[in-house]
Structures are given as C-alpha cells and as structure tokens.
Write an enzyme that holds these catalytic residues in place. Structure first.
Site, PDB file in Angstrom:
ATOM      1  CD  GLU A 264      -3.120  -0.688   2.114  1.00  0.00           C
ATOM      2  OE1 GLU A 264      -3.146   0.368   2.761  1.00  0.00           O
ATOM      3  OE2 GLU A 264      -3.917  -1.619   2.297  1.00  0.00           O
TER       4      GLU A 264
ATOM      5  CB  CYS B 240       2.478   7.592   3.235  1.00  0.00           C
ATOM      6  SG  CYS B 240       2.841   6.535   4.618  1.00  0.00           S
TER       7      CYS B 240
ATOM      8  CB  CYS C 173       6.485  -4.589   9.557  1.00  0.00           C
ATOM      9  SG  CYS C 173       7.612  -3.576  10.547  1.00  0.00           S
TER      10      CYS C 173
ATOM     11  CB  CYS D 156       4.864  -1.414  16.871  1.00  0.00           C
ATOM     12  SG  CYS D 156       6.570  -0.947  16.536  1.00  0.00           S
TER      13      CYS D 156
ATOM     14  CB  CYS E  37       1.864  -0.930  14.114  1.00  0.00           C
ATOM     15  SG  CYS E  37       2.074  -0.672  12.349  1.00  0.00           S
TER      16      CYS E  37
ATOM     17  CB  CYS F 162      -0.475   6.287  11.530  1.00  0.00           C
ATOM     18  SG  CYS F 162       0.254   7.761  11.000  1.00  0.00           S
TER      19      CYS F 162
HETATM   20  N1  SAH Z   1       8.523   1.286  10.937  1.00  0.00           N
HETATM   21  C1  SAH Z   1       8.648   2.701  10.849  1.00  0.00           C
HETATM   22  C2  SAH Z   1       7.763   3.339   9.795  1.00  0.00           C
HETATM   23  C3  SAH Z   1       6.346   2.851   9.663  1.00  0.00           C
HETATM   24  S1  SAH Z   1       5.151   3.387  10.811  1.00  0.00           S
HETATM   25  C4  SAH Z   1       8.420   3.318  12.221  1.00  0.00           C
HETATM   26  O1  SAH Z   1       8.098   2.595  13.141  1.00  0.00           O
HETATM   27  O2  SAH Z   1       8.635   4.509  12.389  1.00  0.00           O
HETATM   28  C5  SAH Z   1       4.949   5.096  10.593  1.00  0.00           C
HETATM   29  C6  SAH Z   1       4.490   5.803  11.867  1.00  0.00           C
HETATM   30  O3  SAH Z   1       3.143   5.452  12.202  1.00  0.00           O
HETATM   31  C7  SAH Z   1       5.327   5.441  13.073  1.00  0.00           C
HETATM   32  O4  SAH Z   1       5.600   6.574  13.850  1.00  0.00           O
HETATM   33  C8  SAH Z   1       4.422   4.491  13.810  1.00  0.00           C
HETATM   34  O5  SAH Z   1       4.780   4.367  15.149  1.00  0.00           O
HETATM   35  C9  SAH Z   1       3.064   5.131  13.576  1.00  0.00           C
HETATM   36  N2  SAH Z   1       1.924   4.258  13.820  1.00  0.00           N
HETATM   37  C10 SAH Z   1       1.801   2.960  13.583  1.00  0.00           C
HETATM   38  N3  SAH Z   1       0.591   2.509  13.966  1.00  0.00           N
HETATM   39  C11 SAH Z   1      -0.073   3.560  14.463  1.00  0.00           C
HETATM   40  C12 SAH Z   1      -1.367   3.731  15.019  1.00  0.00           C
HETATM   41  N4  SAH Z   1      -2.211   2.714  15.145  1.00  0.00           N
HETATM   42  N5  SAH Z   1      -1.722   4.972  15.415  1.00  0.00           N
HETATM   43  C13 SAH Z   1      -0.859   6.007  15.292  1.00  0.00           C
HETATM   44  N6  SAH Z   1       0.367   5.897  14.780  1.00  0.00           N
HETATM   45  C14 SAH Z   1       0.766   4.690  14.379  1.00  0.00           C
END
Ligand code: SAH
Length: 348
Positions: free
Chosen positions: A99, A112, A119, A123, A126, A340
């Site tokens: 995506e 983006c 991944c 996290c 996420c 995000c």
């Molecule tokens: N792996 C990288 C880039 C991808 S995520 C990273 O961790 O930075 C891009 C951003 O979205 C990151 O700051 C991540 O923490 C945030 N993110 C992921 N899931 C989210 C969610 N459910 N709500 C808000 N931010 C989120």
C-alpha cells in the site's frame, strides 16, 4: 494478481542508480553516456518500454529489453477518502501487494511509501503487526510507488515519507539507494529535505545513516518515556532502550545538523498524562527536535485507544510551554483506514 513469468530473470532497471547503470552499460560494451539518455527516458519522459527510447539504436534497445524490465505496478484497488487522501493497493508483480497513500497538503502532494512487504518489528499498536514479513522492497520498487501514483493522478509529488508498511532501516541499503534515486536531479528530483525516513529505533542503523551525508529528515517513533512503557508498546525497545536511542539521535544531530522529528502516538491512559509530558521534556531538553503528536488510531482488536482531545491538547501545551516544539498531526484518510498503522491489513 499476475505473476510476471516472462520477466522473472530480467533486472528491474529502476533498481539501478545512474552510476550503476553506467557501469552496466560499460560491461555491455556501450558508452556510459547512454545511461544518462536512458535515465532521461525513464524519469523525465516516463517511458514504459525500451522501444520508446528512439535516440538509442534498435540494437541497443533490443539488448536492453533482453536484460532489463521497466516494472510498472498495477493498481489492484484505489480508495478515496472524504478529505481527498487516496490509498492505493499495488500489485507488485510477484504475487505480493503493498500500500501507498497520497495526501494533499496546501504545499503540495505528499506520498507515504512502504519499504517492506510486511514488517518484523511487532509494535503492539500497529496494523502491520500480525501480517507475516515477506520480503524487502527493492529500491526500484520503492521508486515505482511514486511513479505509479504520479502516472495515475497526472501529478508531481513533492514530499516523500517512509511511513508506510515496513521498517525502512531494516531494509537499509535499498532505502538509502531509493533516497538517492528520488533525490537525484536526473532521477525523480525531489529535494532531500522533502524526504522523511521514520524508524522504530534501530540504533546501529541510525549511526550509519548519520554517515551517509543525506539531508533527509529522520523521524523517530518514540511513543513512550520509560523503558517499561516503551517495551510494552514496541519490542524493539528491548534491544535498543530509550537512552541508547536518544544517544544515537544526539549523535545524528551533531553530525548532520538536522532537526529530528519525534513521533509520539497518544493512547488513552497509557502515555498521555502530564507525568509522561514531564518525562518527555526531560528526555528531549536541549535537542534540536520537534515532537509530532499523533492521536493513536485504534486497530482491530488493538488494546490502545485514542486519547481525548483535551489530553492531546494539554500534552501539546505542556511541551510547548517547556521549550519543546510540538504539533498535533492532522488525521488524514481515517475513513478509508489510510491513517497511520492501518495499511494493508484489511486487504489480506
Ligand atoms: N517502521 C517505521 C515506519 C512505519 S510506521 C516506524 O516505526 O517509524 C509510521 C508511523 O506510524 C510510526 O511513527 C508508527 O509508530 C506510527 N503508527 C503505527 N501505527 C499507528 C497507530 N495505530 N496509530 C498512530 N500511529 C501509528
């Protein structure tokens, strides 16, 4: 989804930097300046076949066609949100899908991009977590996300954020190469200052990136102020705890003189009270940085829910009053799950 059987052994020409293509052409017994011509066809004229490259001999065009392929993703799905955000699901021609999200701001278009299929970081908040990691994207596949959207929308994109699926620094070489291709005036010609790389905090790679002499923006997904709290949200913190991460950030700033952007996703009763804000001020005091507060997006079956608007504003105000520049990120695309952490999950 289609499998590109006839092209499996051919190299994606967008995986080559200008220097690499010059080398390759030399190996083929051609003059290196041909690489410049090919680059012009690819990135200025957006040629979709070698046949179109009419200032090259037919013989060379045939040779190129035998060795290389100009990969163009197919759009499997395109969703448009009420705020104009567009989410693409691309068929990347090997049976996988990724995506990419297009956002429109007053200063232009921002894209983006994904850096991996899946991944590994895990996290907890996420949406990419729970989807198995498949593979890294090549530099050409990262670049093609931009070109495919520009082709489809007939626009030029001015900002790139590596905030799609994947951990960019876990695919370090391809991401750095993609940045060079995006930044090169003979490539996509997008200024390095308009490119942001976001990382969950792979400390050794932050030190490495500082040595690259690229003027891109580094975003750090911090999200918490104690190791206990952060480890619960982000397993990567068990390998690289907050102190080590922030030391790498200080080193990065010293080497590059670039401001770091810290991402902080606010989740109700988790990391959004004034004690957290106080600790954050202590951690970041004196650093050349900016804090991006993100109202956390609740994911399916996720345990984190969005903080109240009052808490989010109180948090921002506390930081600003104590010398840390903080802004609240506008939520774009939430009605199409493009916000995000929402990428890809629903389409599998
Ligand atoms: N792996 C990288 C880039 C991808 S995520 C990273 O961790 O930075 C891009 C951003 O979205 C990151 O700051 C991540 O923490 C945030 N993110 C992921 N899931 C989210 C969610 N459910 N709500 C808000 N931010 C989120």
């Amino acid at each position: 989804m289609e499998l590109d059987i006839c092209n499996v052994n051919k190299r994606n020409i967008k995986d080559f930097t200008l220097e690499e293509l010059k080398e390759k052409l030399k190996e083929m017994g051609e003059k290196p300046f041909r690489a410049e011509q090919i680059f012009k066809w690819l990135y200025d004229d957006r040629a979709s076949s070698f046949e179109d490259m009419t200032n090259l001999s037919i013989d060379l065009r045939n040779k190129l066609n035998d060795i290389f392929v100009i990969k163009e993703f197919k759009i499997l799905k395109k969703q448009v949100a009420s705020d104009g955000t567009k989410k693409y699901l691309f068929d990347i021609l090997d049976g996988n899908a990724i995506e990419t999200v297009l956002m429109q701001y007053h200063h232009g278009y921002s894209l983006c991009v994904s850096s991996q299929v899946g991944c590994k970081m895990g996290c907890k908040f996420c949406a990419s977590t729970g989807i198995p990691f498949v593979r890294n994207l090549s530099s050409g596949e990262i670049v093609e996300q931009i070109m495919a959207v520009e082709r489809d929308e007939k626009i030029r994109i001015s900002n790139i954020v590596f905030m799609g699926i994947g951990e960019p620094l876990d695919n370090y070489d391809n991401v750095v190469k993609a940045i060079h291709l995006i930044n090169n005036p003979k490539g996509l010609n997008i200024g390095a200052r308009h490119i942001s790389v976001s990382t969950s905090g792979l400390v050794p790679k932050i030190y490495k990136l500082a040595e690259e002499n690229i003027q891109c923006t580094l975003s750090i997904s911090l999200h918490a102020t104690t190791n206990e709290q952060r480890s619960k949200m982000m397993p990567v913190n068990n390998s690289y705890p907050i102190e080590e991460l922030l030391q790498a950030c200080r080193d990065y700033i010293e080497k590059t003189h670039r401001r770091i952007s810290f991402e902080y996703a606010l989740a109700k009763e988790n990391n959004d009270n004034l004690e957290d804000a106080k600790r954050l001020v202590k951690l970041l005091k004196g650093m050349l940085c900016h804090v991006n507060l993100i109202p956390i997006n609740k994911i399916e079956n996720g345990r984190f829910t969005k903080s109240s608007n009052e808490n989010i504003m109180r948090f921002r105000d506390y930081l600003n009053e104590h010398g840390i520049v903080a802004t609240i990120r506008r939520e774009l695309g939430s009605d199409i799950d493009a916000a995000c952490g929402q990428l890809r999950r629903k389409n599998l």
